[in-house]
Design an enzyme around this catalytic site. Structure first.
Site, short mmCIF file in Angstrom:
data_model
loop_
_atom_site.label_atom_id
_atom_site.label_comp_id
_atom_site.label_asym_id
_atom_site.label_seq_id
_atom_site.Cartn_x
_atom_site.Cartn_y
_atom_site.Cartn_z
N ASN A 50 44.70 31.17 44.56
CA ASN A 50 43.38 31.75 44.81
C ASN A 50 42.57 31.77 43.53
O ASN A 50 43.06 31.54 42.44
CB ASN A 50 43.55 33.19 45.33
N ASP A 80 42.94 38.02 44.68
CA ASP A 80 42.40 36.99 45.57
C ASP A 80 41.23 36.30 44.86
O ASP A 80 41.37 35.88 43.72
CB ASP A 80 42.00 37.63 46.91
N GLU A 88 35.54 33.98 52.89
CA GLU A 88 35.98 33.59 51.55
C GLU A 88 34.84 32.85 50.84
O GLU A 88 33.78 32.65 51.39
CB GLU A 88 37.19 32.66 51.63
#
Length: 285
Positions: A150, A197, A18
């Site tokens: 997110n 996301d 991420e």
């Protein structure tokens, strides 16, 4: 831009990569569940581990004037990380949550304030929040009642924030006042082929979004129109970062939950006709 040829930029050994950001001429990203932060210098695929925590590490931003220091969305809160491994917790707002929760993605706005979201481990609906950390180190809950928070993404203007409520498939556009408090919130886009996301804004004001479960990257015009879909060879892309000069889109991905991950968990690079903005540093007071 509709038929890119992705390159594997770093190997498929991340569980839940991420937080891809361009920082001081290098790409940095995390592997959330293993608590690790990595860097790849410009033009290099030689990944190096910068630090490792004993709690999940969602995302980081550099601290202005303090080389090697980071502000982080980690564990149940916000922390300052030192090059020697020292951790200074500014706040742990999810420490006593009714349902066990952790911090997730985060980014600094153009004024040097750090924004980060949270989620319950069991993704309890409405248990996620968005937090803002001001330069004085104070941490404020800005939005609540979300589920999986997110994204947060900014263009050059600190008055407009993009954030995803992933489980609801919604990307929100939030107007902010001078203090960073919401003035109005609207649905910018609704994603139906997966969950929005990580995201980033390019130099033309377009929003790029990794679509978890969709195996695709979306690009939206400033008015919310979907103008491009970029398929990627991983079903769970998690974040995106545009190189500021070279026309490359970096995509992190996750292998967690997949019986046959293939390339999932790798860091990909796709040629695109767009440029990004380097990460803004946290303006610690």
């Amino acid at each position: 831009m509709t038929d890119p040829h992705p390159l594997v930029w770093a190997p498929a050994d991340h569980q839940l990569a991420e937080g891809a950001r361009w920082v001081d001429g290098r790409l940095v990203h995390t592997d959330i569940l293993t608590g690790r932060l990595f860097e790849l210098p410009a033009g290099s695929r030689d990944r190096r581990e910068l630090l490792s925590l004993d709690v999940p590490l969602g995302a980081v931003a550099p601290v202005a004037g303090r080389p090697g220091h980071w502000i982080a969305a980690a564990g149940t809160g916000i922390a300052l990380l030192a090059p020697d491994g020292g951790v200074e917790w500014l706040a742990r707002p999810e420490q006593d949550a009714a349902t066990p929760a952790r911090m997730n993605d985060g980014v600094c706005d153009p004024r040097g304030r750090f924004w980060a979201g949270s989620l319950a481990y069991d993704t309890t609906p409405g248990a996620g929040s968005l937090y803002r950390t001001d330069p004085d180190g104070s941490v404020h809950r800005v939005l609540s009642g979300l589920t999986i928070v997110n994204g947060p993404a900014f263009g050059p203007d600190a008055r407009e924030l993009f954030v995803a409520d992933s489980a609801a498939g919604r990307i929100l556009r939030v107007g902010l006042d001078e203090a960073g408090d919401p003035r109005e919130t609207e649905v910018f886009a609704q994603v139906t082929e997966g969950e929005p996301d990580g995201m980033t804004v390019d130099t033309e004001g377009h929003l790029w979004v990794a679509v978890w479960g969709g195996g695709v990257i979306h690009r939206y015009a400033p008015d919310g129109t979907l103008v491009a879909r970029l398929p990627v060879p991983v079903p769970q892309p998690t974040s995106v970062c545009l190189h500021p000069d070279q026309g490359l889109l970096f995509v992190t991905s996750a292998a967690i939950g997949l019986a046959d991950p293939g390339l999932s968990g790798s860091l990909l690079a796709l040629p695109v006709d767009a440029r990004g903005l380097p990460a803004t540093a946290y303006a610690a007071g």
